[in-house]
Design an enzyme around this catalytic site. Structure first.
Site, mmCIF file in Angstrom:
data_model
loop_
_atom_site.group_PDB
_atom_site.id
_atom_site.type_symbol
_atom_site.label_atom_id
_atom_site.label_comp_id
_atom_site.label_asym_id
_atom_site.label_seq_id
_atom_site.Cartn_x
_atom_site.Cartn_y
_atom_site.Cartn_z
ATOM 1 N N ASN A 1 0.890 -1.163 0.000
ATOM 2 C CA ASN A 1 0.000 0.000 0.000
ATOM 3 C C ASN A 1 0.926 1.210 0.000
ATOM 4 O O ASN A 1 1.523 1.533 1.018
ATOM 5 C CB ASN A 1 -0.900 -0.018 1.239
ATOM 6 C CG ASN A 1 -1.702 1.270 1.369
ATOM 7 O OD1 ASN A 1 -1.775 2.063 0.426
ATOM 8 N ND2 ASN A 1 -2.294 1.492 2.531
ATOM 9 N N TRP A 2 1.026 1.817 -1.168
ATOM 10 C CA TRP A 2 2.014 2.899 -1.312
ATOM 11 C C TRP A 2 1.570 4.196 -0.633
ATOM 12 O O TRP A 2 2.367 5.110 -0.479
ATOM 13 C CB TRP A 2 2.278 3.165 -2.801
ATOM 14 C CG TRP A 2 3.034 2.081 -3.504
ATOM 15 C CD1 TRP A 2 3.339 0.836 -3.024
ATOM 16 C CD2 TRP A 2 3.600 2.156 -4.819
ATOM 17 N NE1 TRP A 2 4.047 0.133 -3.968
ATOM 18 C CE2 TRP A 2 4.222 0.918 -5.072
ATOM 19 C CE3 TRP A 2 3.627 3.151 -5.806
ATOM 20 C CZ2 TRP A 2 4.867 0.649 -6.287
ATOM 21 C CZ3 TRP A 2 4.275 2.885 -7.004
ATOM 22 C CH2 TRP A 2 4.893 1.646 -7.238
ATOM 23 N N LYS A 3 0.274 4.291 -0.297
ATOM 24 C CA LYS A 3 -0.266 5.513 0.326
ATOM 25 C C LYS A 3 0.023 6.711 -0.583
ATOM 26 O O LYS A 3 -0.014 6.563 -1.786
ATOM 27 C CB LYS A 3 0.305 5.677 1.746
ATOM 28 C CG LYS A 3 0.139 4.384 2.556
ATOM 29 C CD LYS A 3 0.414 4.534 4.017
ATOM 30 C CE LYS A 3 0.210 3.194 4.715
ATOM 31 N NZ LYS A 3 0.299 3.279 6.169
ATOM 32 N N HIS B 1 -9.170 1.769 4.959
ATOM 33 C CA HIS B 1 -7.880 1.908 5.636
ATOM 34 C C HIS B 1 -8.042 2.866 6.819
ATOM 35 O O HIS B 1 -8.789 3.842 6.733
ATOM 36 C CB HIS B 1 -6.811 2.418 4.663
ATOM 37 C CG HIS B 1 -5.441 2.302 5.232
ATOM 38 N ND1 HIS B 1 -4.930 3.222 6.114
ATOM 39 C CD2 HIS B 1 -4.501 1.327 5.093
ATOM 40 C CE1 HIS B 1 -3.726 2.829 6.482
ATOM 41 N NE2 HIS B 1 -3.441 1.682 5.882
ATOM 42 N N GLU C 1 -6.292 5.162 7.843
ATOM 43 C CA GLU C 1 -6.001 6.571 7.525
ATOM 44 C C GLU C 1 -7.220 7.241 6.884
ATOM 45 O O GLU C 1 -7.473 8.420 7.098
ATOM 46 C CB GLU C 1 -4.764 6.657 6.617
ATOM 47 C CG GLU C 1 -3.496 6.363 7.415
ATOM 48 C CD GLU C 1 -2.386 5.687 6.637
ATOM 49 O OE1 GLU C 1 -2.430 5.687 5.392
ATOM 50 O OE2 GLU C 1 -1.472 5.137 7.285
ATOM 51 N N GLU D 1 -5.175 -4.567 10.551
ATOM 52 C CA GLU D 1 -4.140 -3.556 10.752
ATOM 53 C C GLU D 1 -4.394 -2.814 12.077
ATOM 54 O O GLU D 1 -5.183 -1.868 12.115
ATOM 55 C CB GLU D 1 -4.159 -2.541 9.608
ATOM 56 C CG GLU D 1 -3.872 -3.151 8.256
ATOM 57 C CD GLU D 1 -3.222 -2.140 7.311
ATOM 58 O OE1 GLU D 1 -2.231 -2.515 6.678
ATOM 59 O OE2 GLU D 1 -3.674 -0.986 7.238
ATOM 60 N N GLY E 1 2.927 2.473 10.644
ATOM 61 C CA GLY E 1 3.904 3.546 10.462
ATOM 62 C C GLY E 1 4.629 3.930 11.742
ATOM 63 O O GLY E 1 5.315 4.944 11.795
ATOM 64 N N SER F 1 3.709 -2.063 10.162
ATOM 65 C CA SER F 1 5.162 -2.182 10.341
ATOM 66 C C SER F 1 5.695 -3.574 9.995
ATOM 67 O O SER F 1 6.683 -4.024 10.584
ATOM 68 C CB SER F 1 5.581 -1.769 11.754
ATOM 69 O OG SER F 1 5.185 -0.424 12.010
ATOM 70 N N GLY G 1 3.074 -1.122 4.149
ATOM 71 C CA GLY G 1 3.200 0.301 3.840
ATOM 72 C C GLY G 1 4.645 0.643 3.512
ATOM 73 O O GLY G 1 5.132 0.381 2.401
ATOM 74 N N GLY G 2 5.354 1.196 4.479
ATOM 75 C CA GLY G 2 6.720 1.693 4.269
ATOM 76 C C GLY G 2 7.645 0.733 3.527
ATOM 77 O O GLY G 2 8.333 1.145 2.577
HETATM 78 P P1 13P Z 1 3.371 0.436 7.547
HETATM 79 O O1 13P Z 1 3.843 -0.884 6.968
HETATM 80 O O2 13P Z 1 4.136 1.621 7.010
HETATM 81 O O3 13P Z 1 3.284 0.395 9.024
HETATM 82 O O4 13P Z 1 1.868 0.644 7.012
HETATM 83 C C1 13P Z 1 0.970 -0.378 7.136
HETATM 84 C C2 13P Z 1 -0.252 -0.023 6.402
HETATM 85 O O5 13P Z 1 -0.967 0.887 6.779
HETATM 86 C C3 13P Z 1 -0.563 -0.759 5.175
HETATM 87 O O6 13P Z 1 -1.837 -0.464 4.726
#
Ligand code: 13P
Length: 255
Positions: free
Chosen positions: A13-15, A98, A100, A170, A176, A216, A237-238
């Protein structure tokens, strides 16, 4: 419960990261690095990167997803993107609900449910995200929160449709933050999600649904998290923004 009934799915998930040219560069590095994967590999990218992402991954085992969609077919919804728009481009997956989106953009279980049903009706595979806040975990209501999200987000989703749905657990406190849930915590909640699905549908259906962990997850902890019987993959994510790290997670899921 039988993990062999399910395919592991690793999705990035590149956000809000990567311009179209950067997306091309990253996917050009990811494609050869994951070509022998024995799991499903997905990159969920910003809307403006979809076109170049689909072009760059054409004929490869990397599938492309969007990061959200609206539930209406079309209309006066400035700034929104419909499922038909995504389908026509060749998008296969879509991240929905999500944390966010819930935290910063006021999305609710009701709108997550509407988006999920619209995505499924259009033939897109939703990755529906659920997870508790730290405060909710501390108050020991994680299971109530998750059960409520699963029931509401999947309201009116048929048995056939839920088999085309991925659930991503999640925990909000792990996103993050570098604070990963322990493999035991991830397994406990992913197992709880599966038992909730068994109550809502049947054990057979629950055993066939892919449940990912996200928060994470990285190249160092993926092995342990993915070794758990109810953790069928990851929403990353990251670490999905670095080709070598993402490829290492895909490798861990391919074992
Ligand atoms: P991180 O891997 O950066 O913690 O993000 C997880 C996430 O929100 C994937 O949707």
């Amino acid at each position: 419960m039988d993990k062999t009934k399910r395919k592991a799915v690793i999705a990035g998930n590149w956000k809000m990261n990567k311009t179209p040219s950067e997306a091309k560069e990253l996917l050009t590095a990811i494609v050869p690095a994951v070509k022998d994967a024995d799991c499903e590999v997905i990159a969920c990218v910003p809307y403006v990167d979809l076109s170049v992402a689909i072009e760059t991954t054409k004929g490869t085992n990397v599938k492309i997803g969007a990061e959200n969609c609206h539930w209406a077919e079309k209309g006066a919804f400035t700034g929104e993107i419909s499922t038909g728009m995504l389908k026509e481009m060749g998008v296969e997956y879509v991240v929905l609900g999500h944390s966010e989106r819930r935290q910063y953009f006021g999305e609710t279980d009701e709108t997550v449910n509407k988006r999920t049903k619209a995505a499924l009706a259009a033939g897109l595979k939703p990755i529906v995200c659920v997870g508790e806040l730290l405060w909710e975990r501390e108050c020991d209501i994680t299971e109530e929160v998750i059960a409520r999200q699963i029931k509401l987000d999947l309201f009116d989703v048929t048995e056939e449709e839920v088999l085309n749905t991925i659930i991503a657990y999640e925990p909000v406190w792990a996103i993050g933050t570098g604070k990963t849930a322990t493999a035991e915590q991830a397994e406990e909640v992913c197992g709880f999600i599966r038992s909730t699905l068994a109550k809502l549908y049947s054990q057979d259906v629950a055993d066939a649904v892919t449940i990912q962990y996200g928060g994470s997850m990285n190249d160092c902890n993926a092995d342990e998290l993915l070794s758990k019987k109810d953790v069928d993959g990851g929403l990353i994510g990251g670490a999905s923004l670095v080709a070598e790290k993402f490829a290492a997670i895909v490798k861990a899921a391919s074992k």
